[in-house]
Motif scaffolding. Structure first.
Motif, PDB file in Angstrom:
ATOM      1  N   ARG A  32      -3.992  -3.592  -5.599  1.00 20.99           N
ATOM      2  CA  ARG A  32      -3.411  -4.308  -4.540  1.00 20.99           C
ATOM      3  C   ARG A  32      -2.134  -4.133  -3.782  1.00 20.99           C
ATOM      4  O   ARG A  32      -1.109  -3.304  -4.462  1.00 20.99           O
ATOM      5  N   GLU A  34      -0.201  -4.692  -0.315  1.00 18.07           N
ATOM      6  CA  GLU A  34       0.904  -5.036   0.438  1.00 18.07           C
ATOM      7  C   GLU A  34      -0.308  -6.921  -0.011  1.00 18.07           C
ATOM      8  O   GLU A  34      -1.223  -6.332   0.206  1.00 18.07           O
ATOM      9  N   ARG A  37      -4.014  -7.269   1.164  1.00 21.62           N
ATOM     10  CA  ARG A  37      -5.282  -5.823   1.492  1.00 21.62           C
ATOM     11  C   ARG A  37      -4.970  -5.500   0.335  1.00 21.62           C
ATOM     12  O   ARG A  37      -3.765  -5.469  -0.385  1.00 21.62           O
ATOM     13  N   THR A  39      -7.182  -1.376  -1.523  1.00 23.37           N
ATOM     14  CA  THR A  39      -7.577  -0.024  -1.284  1.00 23.37           C
ATOM     15  C   THR A  39      -8.632  -0.113  -2.730  1.00 23.37           C
ATOM     16  O   THR A  39      -8.114  -0.140  -3.724  1.00 23.37           O
ATOM     17  N   THR A  67      -8.982 -11.191   2.514  1.00 23.22           N
ATOM     18  CA  THR A  67      -8.182 -10.038   2.277  1.00 23.22           C
ATOM     19  C   THR A  67      -8.724  -9.208   3.347  1.00 23.22           C
ATOM     20  O   THR A  67     -10.150  -8.269   2.683  1.00 23.22           O
ATOM     21  N   THR A  68      -8.523  -8.154   3.555  1.00 28.05           N
ATOM     22  CA  THR A  68      -8.919  -6.390   4.213  1.00 28.05           C
ATOM     23  C   THR A  68      -8.385  -5.812   3.245  1.00 28.05           C
ATOM     24  O   THR A  68      -7.744  -5.101   2.176  1.00 28.05           O
ATOM     25  N   VAL A  69     -10.589  -5.052   3.307  1.00 24.19           N
ATOM     26  CA  VAL A  69     -10.413  -4.253   2.402  1.00 24.19           C
ATOM     27  C   VAL A  69     -10.796  -2.735   2.857  1.00 24.19           C
ATOM     28  O   VAL A  69     -11.205  -2.593   3.367  1.00 24.19           O
ATOM     29  N   GLU A  70     -10.042  -1.483   2.315  1.00 26.47           N
ATOM     30  CA  GLU A  70      -9.985  -0.211   2.888  1.00 26.47           C
ATOM     31  C   GLU A  70     -10.962   0.234   1.363  1.00 26.47           C
ATOM     32  O   GLU A  70     -10.557   0.716   0.310  1.00 26.47           O
TER      33      GLU A  70
END
Length: 130
Positions: A32, A34, A37, A39, A67-70
């Motif tokens: 986790r 920011e 977001r 990763t 949430t944006t997940v890379e």
């Protein structure tokens, strides 16, 4: 929320799980950074297949819906194959695009916990490959 200094916090380091599609184990690690977001890095036999990646994407979207997940793939090295990391993206048609990256670039973003939590069978000692 960060872990070691300015690095994102490692919030999950699961034992490999066998997916619904039966493609082999998948080791999932999530950081986790920011707000909003994450990763994630997957590795293991299930992470090598499109179906395994699709399942990982679906699982992460369900567990972290706002949430944006890379998503990245780590292919552990052994005496046959060199290790490598790749950024994963789902195409509009549902296919998976893998863009190889240098592991050290990802390690600079995520910190020492990236290499510290690599799969035990990785014989490259944190190299991460080109």
């Amino acid at each position: 929320m960060t872990g070691d200094g300015a690095f994102p916090e490692l919030i999950r380091d699961e034992d490999p799980w066998r997916g619904l599609v039966g493609v082999g184990g998948v080791h999932l690690r999530v950081w986790r950074g920011e707000a909003g977001r994450l990763t994630a890095v997957i590795s293991g036999p299930g992470a090598r297949t499109t179906r395994g990646v699709e399942e990982a994407f679906a699982r992460l979207r369900a567990e972290y819906p706002h949430t944006t997940v890379e998503l990245f793939h780590h292919h552990p090295g052994d005496w046959i194959d060199l290790a490598f990391y790749a950024e994963l993206a789902m195409d509009a048609d549902g296919g998976v695009t893998r863009t190889r990256i240098v592991g050290d670039v990802l390690a600079q973003r995520l910190g020492p916990s990236l290499y510290a939590t690599e799969d035990p069978e990785d014989e490259t000692a944190g190299y991460g490959g080109p």
